[in-house]
Design a protein around this motif. Structure first.
Motif, PDB file in Angstrom:
ATOM      1  N   GLN A   1       0.830  -1.202   0.000  1.00  0.00           N
ATOM      2  CA  GLN A   1       0.000   0.000   0.000  1.00  0.00           C
ATOM      3  C   GLN A   1       0.868   1.257   0.000  1.00  0.00           C
ATOM      4  OE1 GLN A   1      -2.382  -0.666   3.480  1.00  0.00           O
ATOM      5  NE2 GLN A   1      -4.067  -1.574   2.313  1.00  0.00           N
ATOM      6  N   ALA A   2       1.912   1.254   0.811  1.00  0.00           N
ATOM      7  CA  ALA A   2       2.798   2.418   0.885  1.00  0.00           C
ATOM      8  C   ALA A   2       3.500   2.651  -0.454  1.00  0.00           C
ATOM      9  CB  ALA A   2       3.825   2.232   2.003  1.00  0.00           C
ATOM     10  N   VAL A   3       3.963   1.578  -1.067  1.00  0.00           N
ATOM     11  CA  VAL A   3       4.644   1.710  -2.351  1.00  0.00           C
ATOM     12  C   VAL A   3       3.658   2.193  -3.411  1.00  0.00           C
ATOM     13  CG1 VAL A   3       5.847   0.453  -4.177  1.00  0.00           C
ATOM     14  CG2 VAL A   3       6.439   0.040  -1.784  1.00  0.00           C
ATOM     15  N   LEU A   4       2.445   1.633  -3.441  1.00  0.00           N
ATOM     16  CA  LEU A   4       1.437   2.096  -4.397  1.00  0.00           C
ATOM     17  C   LEU A   4       1.124   3.573  -4.197  1.00  0.00           C
ATOM     18  CD1 LEU A   4      -1.080  -0.875  -4.526  1.00  0.00           C
ATOM     19  CD2 LEU A   4       0.380  -0.066  -6.383  1.00  0.00           C
TER      20      LEU A   4
ATOM     21  N   ALA B   1       3.123   5.795  -3.200  1.00  0.00           N
ATOM     22  CA  ALA B   1       4.270   6.612  -3.594  1.00  0.00           C
ATOM     23  C   ALA B   1       4.455   6.678  -5.112  1.00  0.00           C
ATOM     24  CB  ALA B   1       5.542   6.063  -2.950  1.00  0.00           C
ATOM     25  N   LEU B   2       3.829   5.759  -5.837  1.00  0.00           N
ATOM     26  CA  LEU B   2       3.971   5.742  -7.289  1.00  0.00           C
ATOM     27  C   LEU B   2       3.166   6.860  -7.934  1.00  0.00           C
ATOM     28  CD1 LEU B   2       3.585   1.926  -8.102  1.00  0.00           C
ATOM     29  CD2 LEU B   2       5.694   3.240  -7.946  1.00  0.00           C
ATOM     30  N   LYS B   3       3.470   7.131  -9.197  1.00  0.00           N
ATOM     31  CA  LYS B   3       2.644   8.051  -9.974  1.00  0.00           C
ATOM     32  C   LYS B   3       1.238   7.456 -10.019  1.00  0.00           C
ATOM     33  CE  LYS B   3       6.392   9.384 -13.063  1.00  0.00           C
ATOM     34  NZ  LYS B   3       6.897   9.249 -14.435  1.00  0.00           N
ATOM     35  N   PRO B   4       0.217   8.287  -9.951  1.00  0.00           N
ATOM     36  CA  PRO B   4      -1.154   7.761  -9.945  1.00  0.00           C
ATOM     37  C   PRO B   4      -1.460   6.820 -11.111  1.00  0.00           C
ATOM     38  CG  PRO B   4      -1.185  10.062  -9.368  1.00  0.00           C
ATOM     39  CD  PRO B   4       0.235   9.742  -9.763  1.00  0.00           C
ATOM     40  N   ARG B   5      -0.998   7.154 -12.311  1.00  0.00           N
ATOM     41  CA  ARG B   5      -1.290   6.276 -13.439  1.00  0.00           C
ATOM     42  C   ARG B   5      -0.629   4.912 -13.282  1.00  0.00           C
ATOM     43  NH1 ARG B   5       0.079   7.461 -19.667  1.00  0.00           N
ATOM     44  NH2 ARG B   5       2.125   6.812 -18.952  1.00  0.00           N
ATOM     45  N   ASP B   6       0.607   4.872 -12.756  1.00  0.00           N
ATOM     46  CA  ASP B   6       1.274   3.590 -12.531  1.00  0.00           C
ATOM     47  C   ASP B   6       0.497   2.755 -11.526  1.00  0.00           C
ATOM     48  OD1 ASP B   6       3.240   4.268 -14.330  1.00  0.00           O
ATOM     49  OD2 ASP B   6       4.765   4.712 -12.813  1.00  0.00           O
ATOM     50  N   ALA B   7       0.067   3.381 -10.433  1.00  0.00           N
ATOM     51  CA  ALA B   7      -0.716   2.657  -9.435  1.00  0.00           C
ATOM     52  C   ALA B   7      -2.028   2.169 -10.035  1.00  0.00           C
ATOM     53  CB  ALA B   7      -0.976   3.543  -8.218  1.00  0.00           C
ATOM     54  N   GLU B   8      -2.681   3.009 -10.822  1.00  0.00           N
ATOM     55  CA  GLU B   8      -3.945   2.616 -11.453  1.00  0.00           C
ATOM     56  C   GLU B   8      -3.733   1.414 -12.369  1.00  0.00           C
ATOM     57  OE1 GLU B   8      -5.065   6.198 -13.457  1.00  0.00           O
ATOM     58  OE2 GLU B   8      -5.971   7.068 -11.662  1.00  0.00           O
ATOM     59  N   LEU B   9      -2.683   1.449 -13.179  1.00  0.00           N
ATOM     60  CA  LEU B   9      -2.394   0.328 -14.081  1.00  0.00           C
ATOM     61  C   LEU B   9      -2.197  -0.975 -13.311  1.00  0.00           C
ATOM     62  CD1 LEU B   9       0.071   2.122 -16.501  1.00  0.00           C
ATOM     63  CD2 LEU B   9      -2.005   0.931 -17.220  1.00  0.00           C
ATOM     64  N   LEU B  10      -1.390  -0.923 -12.269  1.00  0.00           N
ATOM     65  CA  LEU B  10      -1.112  -2.135 -11.495  1.00  0.00           C
ATOM     66  C   LEU B  10      -2.357  -2.657 -10.791  1.00  0.00           C
ATOM     67  CD1 LEU B  10       2.365  -1.154 -10.012  1.00  0.00           C
ATOM     68  CD2 LEU B  10       1.896  -2.738 -11.897  1.00  0.00           C
ATOM     69  N   LEU B  11      -3.168  -1.759 -10.241  1.00  0.00           N
ATOM     70  CA  LEU B  11      -4.371  -2.187  -9.541  1.00  0.00           C
ATOM     71  C   LEU B  11      -5.400  -2.777 -10.497  1.00  0.00           C
ATOM     72  CD1 LEU B  11      -4.656   0.756  -7.034  1.00  0.00           C
ATOM     73  CD2 LEU B  11      -4.168  -1.627  -6.481  1.00  0.00           C
ATOM     74  N   LEU B  12      -5.589  -2.141 -11.633  1.00  0.00           N
ATOM     75  CA  LEU B  12      -6.550  -2.679 -12.593  1.00  0.00           C
ATOM     76  C   LEU B  12      -6.088  -4.023 -13.137  1.00  0.00           C
ATOM     77  CD1 LEU B  12      -7.546   0.571 -14.512  1.00  0.00           C
ATOM     78  CD2 LEU B  12      -8.934  -0.716 -12.880  1.00  0.00           C
TER      79      LEU B  12
ATOM     80  N   GLU C   1       5.394  -1.792 -13.278  1.00  0.00           N
ATOM     81  CA  GLU C   1       5.938  -2.879 -12.451  1.00  0.00           C
ATOM     82  C   GLU C   1       7.384  -2.585 -12.060  1.00  0.00           C
ATOM     83  OE1 GLU C   1       5.238  -6.185 -15.060  1.00  0.00           O
ATOM     84  OE2 GLU C   1       3.268  -6.603 -14.166  1.00  0.00           O
ATOM     85  N   GLU C   2       8.159  -2.065 -13.005  1.00  0.00           N
ATOM     86  CA  GLU C   2       9.555  -1.721 -12.716  1.00  0.00           C
ATOM     87  C   GLU C   2       9.634  -0.585 -11.699  1.00  0.00           C
ATOM     88  OE1 GLU C   2      13.664  -1.950 -12.732  1.00  0.00           O
ATOM     89  OE2 GLU C   2      12.145  -3.377 -13.385  1.00  0.00           O
ATOM     90  N   ALA C   3       8.757   0.404 -11.838  1.00  0.00           N
ATOM     91  CA  ALA C   3       8.722   1.504 -10.872  1.00  0.00           C
ATOM     92  C   ALA C   3       8.343   0.973  -9.489  1.00  0.00           C
ATOM     93  CB  ALA C   3       7.730   2.574 -11.319  1.00  0.00           C
ATOM     94  N   PHE C   4       7.396   0.057  -9.444  1.00  0.00           N
ATOM     95  CA  PHE C   4       6.998  -0.551  -8.173  1.00  0.00           C
ATOM     96  C   PHE C   4       8.186  -1.287  -7.547  1.00  0.00           C
ATOM     97  CE2 PHE C   4       5.503  -3.898  -5.446  1.00  0.00           C
ATOM     98  CZ  PHE C   4       4.462  -3.318  -4.745  1.00  0.00           C
ATOM     99  N   ARG C   5       8.864  -2.105  -8.367  1.00  0.00           N
ATOM    100  CA  ARG C   5      10.004  -2.880  -7.866  1.00  0.00           C
ATOM    101  C   ARG C   5      11.094  -1.966  -7.318  1.00  0.00           C
ATOM    102  NH1 ARG C   5      14.801  -4.625  -8.942  1.00  0.00           N
ATOM    103  NH2 ARG C   5      15.072  -3.580 -10.910  1.00  0.00           N
ATOM    104  N   LYS C   6      11.424  -0.909  -8.045  1.00  0.00           N
ATOM    105  CA  LYS C   6      12.468   0.022  -7.599  1.00  0.00           C
ATOM    106  C   LYS C   6      12.062   0.724  -6.298  1.00  0.00           C
ATOM    107  CE  LYS C   6      14.660   1.006 -12.007  1.00  0.00           C
ATOM    108  NZ  LYS C   6      14.903   2.010 -13.046  1.00  0.00           N
TER     109      LYS C   6
END
Length: 169
Positions: free
Chosen positions: A109-112, A114-125, A154-159
């Motif tokens: 949740q914390a990592v999500l 911290a990500l750009k909103p679009r990156d978080a949206e992509l991963l959640l969807l 995914e790479e942004a999440f991993r980093k």
């Protein structure tokens, strides 16, 4: 402001409520609150003059992810302020594996958050099981871009995860 008839709201609500609530619930891990937020998403759709019935599905999922992320940020702020105000009651001890799972959920949740909103949206969807076409519609993207955008997210999440916690999930 365009006001919709209640039949349109009822039809859209019946078709998408369960999935919208599930998307929100997967982010905030509180199903009762997720159901409340899902209702707010539908009320917003009903009042929003630019969201047309043929675009409702994408609009609803995009708005539900954003609503969930907003709630997640709100919970984080609330917890921070509660810690500053004084000690709170501790929850009863749980078995070690439940504690580890809970910690991992908080980390994700914390990592999500911290990500750009679009990156978080992509991963959640994507984690909700939407295919590339559905994600493209939900986020107003070209379907051919979705795969590479998910890979980047995914790479942004991993980093971000490695930066915060120093090890792979």
């Amino acid at each position: 402001m365009t006001v919709r008839n209640s039949e349109a709201l009822d039809e859209i609500f019946r078709a998408h409520y369960e999935r919208v609530a599930r998307v929100i619930g997967r982010v905030i891990h509180d199903q009762a609150r997720a159901e409340e937020l899902a209702v707010e998403v539908f009320l917003k759709w009903w009042r929003y003059p630019q969201s047309h019935s043929e675009l409702a599905e994408g609009w609803l999922y995009r708005t539900s992810v954003r609503k969930a992320l907003d709630e997640l940020r709100s919970q984080t702020r609330r917890k921070r302020f509660e810690r500053l105000l004084g000690p709170t009651r501790e929850s009863p001890p749980t078995p070690e594996h439940l504690c580890a799972a809970s910690m991992e959920q908080r980390r994700v949740q914390a990592v999500l958050g911290a990500l750009k909103p679009r990156d978080a949206e992509l991963l959640l969807l994507r984690s909700e099981g939407l295919n590339y076409q559905e994600i493209a519609v939900s986020l107003s993207l070209k379907p051919s871009y979705v795969g590479s955008l998910i890979s980047r997210a995914e790479e942004a999440f991993r980093k971000e995860y490695l930066k915060r916690y120093g090890k792979e999930r």
